[in-house]
Design a protein around this motif. Structure first.
Motif, PDB file in Angstrom:
ATOM      1  N   TYR A 148      -3.040  -3.342  -1.816  1.00  0.00           N
ATOM      2  CA  TYR A 148      -2.373  -3.694  -2.663  1.00  0.00           C
ATOM      3  C   TYR A 148      -0.702  -3.533  -2.088  1.00  0.00           C
ATOM      4  CZ  TYR A 148      -1.919   1.540  -1.619  1.00  0.00           C
ATOM      5  OH  TYR A 148      -2.388   2.638  -1.121  1.00  0.00           O
ATOM      6  N   VAL A 149       0.076  -3.666  -2.178  1.00  0.00           N
ATOM      7  CA  VAL A 149       1.448  -3.739  -1.223  1.00  0.00           C
ATOM      8  C   VAL A 149       2.349  -2.751  -1.433  1.00  0.00           C
ATOM      9  CG1 VAL A 149       4.307  -4.471  -1.080  1.00  0.00           C
ATOM     10  CG2 VAL A 149       2.198  -5.645  -1.003  1.00  0.00           C
ATOM     11  N   SER A 150       2.667  -1.415  -0.138  1.00  0.00           N
ATOM     12  CA  SER A 150       3.451  -0.178  -0.637  1.00  0.00           C
ATOM     13  C   SER A 150       4.405  -0.069  -0.771  1.00  0.00           C
ATOM     14  CB  SER A 150       3.023   1.175  -0.885  1.00  0.00           C
ATOM     15  OG  SER A 150       3.026   0.617   1.589  1.00  0.00           O
ATOM     16  N   GLU A 151       5.317  -0.178  -1.803  1.00  0.00           N
ATOM     17  CA  GLU A 151       7.444  -0.106  -2.224  1.00  0.00           C
ATOM     18  C   GLU A 151       7.462   1.592  -1.745  1.00  0.00           C
ATOM     19  OE1 GLU A 151       8.146  -2.630  -5.047  1.00  0.00           O
ATOM     20  OE2 GLU A 151       7.462  -4.289  -3.571  1.00  0.00           O
ATOM     21  N   VAL A 152       8.673   2.255  -0.963  1.00  0.00           N
ATOM     22  CA  VAL A 152       8.583   3.841  -1.097  1.00  0.00           C
ATOM     23  C   VAL A 152      10.186   3.393  -0.654  1.00  0.00           C
ATOM     24  CG1 VAL A 152       7.958   5.763  -0.393  1.00  0.00           C
ATOM     25  CG2 VAL A 152       6.116   4.273  -0.563  1.00  0.00           C
ATOM     26  N   ILE A 160       8.030  11.608  -3.583  1.00  0.00           N
ATOM     27  CA  ILE A 160       6.996  10.703  -3.347  1.00  0.00           C
ATOM     28  C   ILE A 160       8.151   9.429  -4.426  1.00  0.00           C
ATOM     29  CG2 ILE A 160       4.703   9.038  -3.056  1.00  0.00           C
ATOM     30  CD1 ILE A 160       3.355  11.475  -3.065  1.00  0.00           C
ATOM     31  N   ASN A 161       9.129   8.908  -3.206  1.00  0.00           N
ATOM     32  CA  ASN A 161       9.167   7.882  -4.193  1.00  0.00           C
ATOM     33  C   ASN A 161       8.784   6.281  -4.183  1.00  0.00           C
ATOM     34  OD1 ASN A 161      11.407   6.376  -5.732  1.00  0.00           O
ATOM     35  ND2 ASN A 161      12.833   7.271  -4.742  1.00  0.00           N
ATOM     36  N   ALA A 162       7.759   6.110  -4.852  1.00  0.00           N
ATOM     37  CA  ALA A 162       6.555   4.707  -4.644  1.00  0.00           C
ATOM     38  C   ALA A 162       6.981   4.251  -6.227  1.00  0.00           C
ATOM     39  CB  ALA A 162       5.238   5.095  -4.102  1.00  0.00           C
ATOM     40  N   THR A 163       7.124   2.972  -5.899  1.00  0.00           N
ATOM     41  CA  THR A 163       6.975   1.981  -6.869  1.00  0.00           C
ATOM     42  C   THR A 163       5.375   2.295  -7.470  1.00  0.00           C
ATOM     43  OG1 THR A 163       8.136   0.511  -6.641  1.00  0.00           O
ATOM     44  CG2 THR A 163       6.885  -0.091  -7.676  1.00  0.00           C
ATOM     45  N   LEU A 164       4.846   2.481  -9.135  1.00  0.00           N
ATOM     46  CA  LEU A 164       4.243   2.744 -10.238  1.00  0.00           C
ATOM     47  C   LEU A 164       4.437   1.993 -10.772  1.00  0.00           C
ATOM     48  CD1 LEU A 164       2.787   5.880  -9.376  1.00  0.00           C
ATOM     49  CD2 LEU A 164       1.535   4.017  -7.650  1.00  0.00           C
ATOM     50  N   TYR A 187      12.502   5.371   0.794  1.00  0.00           N
ATOM     51  CA  TYR A 187      13.170   6.658   1.989  1.00  0.00           C
ATOM     52  C   TYR A 187      14.153   6.646   2.549  1.00  0.00           C
ATOM     53  CZ  TYR A 187       7.388   6.823   3.329  1.00  0.00           C
ATOM     54  OH  TYR A 187       6.810   6.390   2.766  1.00  0.00           O
ATOM     55  N   ASP A 188      14.774   7.900   2.503  1.00  0.00           N
ATOM     56  CA  ASP A 188      16.882   8.367   2.667  1.00  0.00           C
ATOM     57  C   ASP A 188      16.724   7.158   2.282  1.00  0.00           C
ATOM     58  OD1 ASP A 188      15.953  10.752   4.139  1.00  0.00           O
ATOM     59  OD2 ASP A 188      15.552   9.482   5.479  1.00  0.00           O
ATOM     60  N   GLY A 189      16.335   6.197   0.912  1.00  0.00           N
ATOM     61  CA  GLY A 189      17.825   5.026   0.284  1.00  0.00           C
ATOM     62  C   GLY A 189      17.392   4.319   0.829  1.00  0.00           C
ATOM     63  N   ARG A 190      16.706   3.539   1.498  1.00  0.00           N
ATOM     64  CA  ARG A 190      15.629   2.619   1.999  1.00  0.00           C
ATOM     65  C   ARG A 190      14.323   1.845   1.243  1.00  0.00           C
ATOM     66  NH1 ARG A 190      15.746   2.940   7.457  1.00  0.00           N
ATOM     67  NH2 ARG A 190      13.462   2.298   7.886  1.00  0.00           N
ATOM     68  N   LYS A 191      14.435   0.839   0.543  1.00  0.00           N
ATOM     69  CA  LYS A 191      12.849   0.656   1.018  1.00  0.00           C
ATOM     70  C   LYS A 191      12.029   0.415   1.405  1.00  0.00           C
ATOM     71  CE  LYS A 191      12.334  -1.888  -3.141  1.00  0.00           C
ATOM     72  NZ  LYS A 191      11.908  -2.665  -3.996  1.00  0.00           N
ATOM     73  N   GLU A 192      10.748   0.636   1.635  1.00  0.00           N
ATOM     74  CA  GLU A 192       9.639   0.248   3.027  1.00  0.00           C
ATOM     75  C   GLU A 192       8.878  -0.214   2.097  1.00  0.00           C
ATOM     76  OE1 GLU A 192       9.225   3.293   6.354  1.00  0.00           O
ATOM     77  OE2 GLU A 192      11.495   3.450   6.339  1.00  0.00           O
ATOM     78  N   LEU A 193       8.433  -1.764   2.884  1.00  0.00           N
ATOM     79  CA  LEU A 193       7.114  -2.302   2.143  1.00  0.00           C
ATOM     80  C   LEU A 193       6.203  -2.285   3.074  1.00  0.00           C
ATOM     81  CD1 LEU A 193       8.684  -5.553   0.876  1.00  0.00           C
ATOM     82  CD2 LEU A 193       8.047  -3.204  -0.806  1.00  0.00           C
ATOM     83  N   GLY A 194       4.830  -1.918   3.310  1.00  0.00           N
ATOM     84  CA  GLY A 194       3.358  -2.241   3.638  1.00  0.00           C
ATOM     85  C   GLY A 194       2.418  -2.094   3.243  1.00  0.00           C
ATOM     86  N   ASN A 195       1.896  -3.375   3.623  1.00  0.00           N
ATOM     87  CA  ASN A 195       0.171  -3.801   2.904  1.00  0.00           C
ATOM     88  C   ASN A 195      -0.458  -2.733   3.313  1.00  0.00           C
ATOM     89  OD1 ASN A 195       0.549  -6.985   2.659  1.00  0.00           O
ATOM     90  ND2 ASN A 195       1.017  -7.168   4.713  1.00  0.00           N
ATOM     91  N   ARG A 196      -1.641  -2.325   2.127  1.00  0.00           N
ATOM     92  CA  ARG A 196      -2.315  -1.289   2.714  1.00  0.00           C
ATOM     93  C   ARG A 196      -3.738  -1.943   2.081  1.00  0.00           C
ATOM     94  NH1 ARG A 196       0.446   3.489   3.567  1.00  0.00           N
ATOM     95  NH2 ARG A 196       2.634   3.163   3.273  1.00  0.00           N
ATOM     96  N   SER A 197      -5.070  -1.315   2.836  1.00  0.00           N
ATOM     97  CA  SER A 197      -5.973  -1.392   2.118  1.00  0.00           C
ATOM     98  C   SER A 197      -6.553   0.300   2.449  1.00  0.00           C
ATOM     99  CB  SER A 197      -6.808  -1.981   3.527  1.00  0.00           C
ATOM    100  OG  SER A 197      -8.415  -2.463   3.666  1.00  0.00           O
ATOM    101  N   SER A 198      -7.457   0.400   1.067  1.00  0.00           N
ATOM    102  CA  SER A 198      -8.418   1.510   1.370  1.00  0.00           C
ATOM    103  C   SER A 198     -10.014   1.153   1.425  1.00  0.00           C
ATOM    104  CB  SER A 198      -8.397   2.174   0.795  1.00  0.00           C
ATOM    105  OG  SER A 198      -6.823   3.168   0.705  1.00  0.00           O
TER     106      SER A 198
END
Length: 121
Positions: A84-88, A61-65, A90-101
């Motif tokens: 929070y915002v996820s920055e992961v 898992i290549n996520a920003t922590l 995938y295949d050399g491309r950063k994908e951003l997402g808004n996350r809620s738990s």
């Protein structure tokens, strides 16, 4: 929210993004509440069993922590929403997402009840 609770929730949420903890079924079995489900970033709905078992074959898992823009707020006694915002990458491309738990304290331990990821671009 006190700093100890905030740090505990951050550590729990980040455990979902660390390869060594995310694919530890025993640990995740303790983390996910029995009624857990997720609306994934892809738009797909995942059940607790889908999130737990048989995922050890997934790669790193290549996520920003630490998780960017991490926030937590009480919705009720012993119920907290984390965002929070996820920055992961995938295949050399950063994908951003808004996350809620949604986390609930059950028998003295925080359990993940619900998670949602929404792509931001």
């Amino acid at each position: 929210m006190d700093q100890e609770t905030l740090a505990e929730l951050r550590a729990l949420e980040e455990s979902l993004w660390r390869t060594e903890t995310r694919f530890d079924d025993e640990l995740m079995d303790k983390t996910f509440a029995p009624d857990f489900f997720e609306f994934g970033r892809s738009g797909r709905t995942y059940t607790r069993d889908e999130m737990l078992f048989g995922q050890s074959g997934f790669g790193e898992i290549n996520a920003t922590l630490p998780l960017p823009n991490f926030r937590a707020r009480y919705l009720a006694d012993d119920v907290v929403q984390v965002t929070y915002v996820s920055e992961v990458v995938y295949d050399g491309r950063k994908e951003l997402g808004n996350r809620s738990s949604i986390w609930s304290r059950i028998d003295g331990a925080w359990k993940l009840r619900f998670h949602q990821g929404t792509p931001t671009r």
